[in-house]
Design a protein around this motif. Structure first.
Motif, PDB file in Angstrom:
ATOM      1  N   VAL A 142       8.029  59.334  17.810  1.00 22.49           N
ATOM      2  CA  VAL A 142       9.074  60.109  18.789  1.00 22.49           C
ATOM      3  C   VAL A 142       8.528  59.867  20.233  1.00 22.49           C
ATOM      4  N   SER A 143       7.525  59.473  20.455  1.00 18.71           N
ATOM      5  CA  SER A 143       7.079  59.369  22.096  1.00 18.71           C
ATOM      6  C   SER A 143       8.206  58.196  22.634  1.00 18.71           C
ATOM      7  N   PRO A 144       8.135  56.961  21.986  1.00 15.03           N
ATOM      8  CA  PRO A 144       9.015  56.144  22.732  1.00 15.03           C
ATOM      9  C   PRO A 144      10.456  56.358  22.674  1.00 15.03           C
ATOM     10  N   LEU A 145      10.809  57.239  21.881  1.00 10.55           N
ATOM     11  CA  LEU A 145      12.183  57.517  21.829  1.00 10.55           C
ATOM     12  C   LEU A 145      12.338  58.657  22.914  1.00 10.55           C
ATOM     13  N   PHE A 146      11.606  59.584  23.064  1.00  7.68           N
ATOM     14  CA  PHE A 146      11.682  60.392  24.262  1.00  7.68           C
ATOM     15  C   PHE A 146      11.552  59.745  25.650  1.00  7.68           C
ATOM     16  N   LYS A 147      10.845  58.624  25.686  1.00  3.61           N
ATOM     17  CA  LYS A 147      10.948  57.780  26.972  1.00  3.61           C
ATOM     18  C   LYS A 147      12.304  57.382  27.270  1.00  3.61           C
ATOM     19  N   THR A 174      28.647  57.500  25.500  1.00  2.94           N
ATOM     20  CA  THR A 174      27.097  57.516  26.039  1.00  2.94           C
ATOM     21  C   THR A 174      26.562  56.741  24.906  1.00  2.94           C
ATOM     22  N   ASP A 175      26.651  55.351  24.474  1.00  2.00           N
ATOM     23  CA  ASP A 175      26.117  54.749  23.254  1.00  2.00           C
ATOM     24  C   ASP A 175      24.606  54.833  23.295  1.00  2.00           C
ATOM     25  N   GLU A 176      23.953  54.558  24.546  1.00  2.00           N
ATOM     26  CA  GLU A 176      22.641  54.749  24.500  1.00  2.00           C
ATOM     27  C   GLU A 176      21.874  55.860  24.261  1.00  2.00           C
ATOM     28  N   MET A 177      22.546  56.898  24.487  1.00  3.13           N
ATOM     29  CA  MET A 177      21.876  58.391  23.990  1.00  3.13           C
ATOM     30  C   MET A 177      22.286  58.629  22.647  1.00  3.13           C
ATOM     31  N   LEU A 178      23.388  58.316  22.271  1.00  2.00           N
ATOM     32  CA  LEU A 178      23.942  58.475  20.797  1.00  2.00           C
ATOM     33  C   LEU A 178      22.836  57.443  19.861  1.00  2.00           C
ATOM     34  N   GLY A 179      22.459  56.404  20.322  1.00  2.00           N
ATOM     35  CA  GLY A 179      21.495  55.546  19.573  1.00  2.00           C
ATOM     36  C   GLY A 179      20.107  56.170  19.475  1.00  2.00           C
ATOM     37  N   ILE A 180      19.732  56.841  20.430  1.00  2.00           N
ATOM     38  CA  ILE A 180      18.403  57.430  20.443  1.00  2.00           C
ATOM     39  C   ILE A 180      18.459  58.632  19.687  1.00  2.00           C
ATOM     40  N   LEU A 181      19.598  59.465  19.788  1.00  2.00           N
ATOM     41  CA  LEU A 181      19.721  60.519  18.707  1.00  2.00           C
ATOM     42  C   LEU A 181      19.875  60.162  17.154  1.00  2.00           C
ATOM     43  N   LEU A 182      20.362  58.896  16.868  1.00  2.00           N
ATOM     44  CA  LEU A 182      20.348  58.490  15.622  1.00  2.00           C
ATOM     45  C   LEU A 182      19.169  58.016  15.066  1.00  2.00           C
ATOM     46  N   GLU A 183      18.343  57.483  16.037  1.00  6.00           N
ATOM     47  CA  GLU A 183      16.896  57.054  15.622  1.00  6.00           C
ATOM     48  C   GLU A 183      16.246  58.306  15.378  1.00  6.00           C
ATOM     49  N   MET A 184      16.384  59.423  16.163  1.00 12.06           N
ATOM     50  CA  MET A 184      15.718  60.478  16.032  1.00 12.06           C
ATOM     51  C   MET A 184      16.127  61.187  14.604  1.00 12.06           C
ATOM     52  N   GLU A 185      17.176  61.187  14.065  1.00 10.62           N
ATOM     53  CA  GLU A 185      17.843  61.519  12.824  1.00 10.62           C
ATOM     54  C   GLU A 185      17.035  60.963  11.889  1.00 10.62           C
ATOM     55  N   LYS A 186      16.748  59.499  11.950  1.00 11.04           N
ATOM     56  CA  LYS A 186      15.968  58.742  10.815  1.00 11.04           C
ATOM     57  C   LYS A 186      14.576  59.078  10.842  1.00 11.04           C
ATOM     58  N   VAL A 187      14.017  59.164  11.944  1.00  8.16           N
ATOM     59  CA  VAL A 187      12.465  59.754  12.250  1.00  8.16           C
ATOM     60  C   VAL A 187      12.417  61.295  11.377  1.00  8.16           C
ATOM     61  N   THR A 188      13.110  62.021  11.845  1.00 13.76           N
ATOM     62  CA  THR A 188      13.213  63.454  11.495  1.00 13.76           C
ATOM     63  C   THR A 188      13.395  63.529   9.970  1.00 13.76           C
ATOM     64  N   LYS A 189      14.334  62.775   9.632  1.00  8.96           N
ATOM     65  CA  LYS A 189      14.615  62.852   7.916  1.00  8.96           C
ATOM     66  C   LYS A 189      13.553  62.194   7.158  1.00  8.96           C
ATOM     67  N   ALA A 190      12.770  61.037   7.810  1.00  6.38           N
ATOM     68  CA  ALA A 190      11.718  60.418   7.077  1.00  6.38           C
ATOM     69  C   ALA A 190      10.504  61.243   7.031  1.00  6.38           C
TER      70      ALA A 190
END
Length: 172
Positions: free
Chosen positions: A138-143, A95-111
């Motif tokens: 976060v909003s576009p990532l949730f979308k 599920t590469d697309e979902m994984l990519g979203i969570l990796l982006e969330m990881e960056k946002v959260t760490k930042a």
């Protein structure tokens, strides 16, 4: 763990419904229970069931709202073993697309310089609404999360369908 399902029901379910059918029997075993009980249930699962469990545990909470998506991502991230297992499950199910979203969330959260230890976790659902910059990330990532959900569930359902005995026991 034996999760029973008839072949007739198994064959009648859409892939995304199959994901629920394989996870829902676990909910009464863990809902409202202590972490010790939850861990005992988790340890009884097969490797494949664990991957399904960790995805569903995250998804079933994070899908409810933008704030929950943010909070649950941050909460899982401060638990490195669980976050790693979630990412591993998404890789396993391809599920590469979902994984990519969570990796982006990881960056946002760490930042955000959020606590990196569970004991110091103080992220609030309201953080998004008090921080416009955070909200704008976060909003576009949730979308995207919402947009790829059906594809993700279908991919996981196909994995279950391709290897049913790793997830369920057919009742005859």
């Amino acid at each position: 763990m034996e999760i029973k399902l008839s072949r007739k029901i198994f064959n009648s379910l859409e892939d995304s419904q199959l994901v629920r059918a394989c996870f829902d029997p676990l909910i009464p075993l863990i809902r409202g229970k202590s972490n010790k009980v939850k861990e005992e249930v988790y340890n009884q699962l097969t490797t494949e069931q664990k991957k399904l469990f960790i995805f569903n545990a995250f998804y079933n909470h994070a899908c409810n709202s933008l704030a929950e998506f943010y909070w649950w991502s941050a909460f899982y991230l401060v638990q490195p073993k669980i976050w790693s297992e979630l990412k591993s499950a998404l890789r396993h199910f391809k599920t590469d697309e979902m994984l990519g979203i969570l990796l982006e969330m990881e960056k946002v959260t760490k930042a955000q310089n959020n606590p990196i230890e569970l004991e110091k976790f103080d992220v609030s659902y309201n953080d998004l609404y008090h921080n416009p910059e955070l909200y704008s990330f976060v909003s576009p990532l949730f979308k995207k999360f919402v947009d790829v959900t059906q594809t993700t569930l279908n991919l996981i359902g196909k994995a279950i369908r391709n290897n049913p005995t790793a997830f369920i026991l057919f009742e005859e």
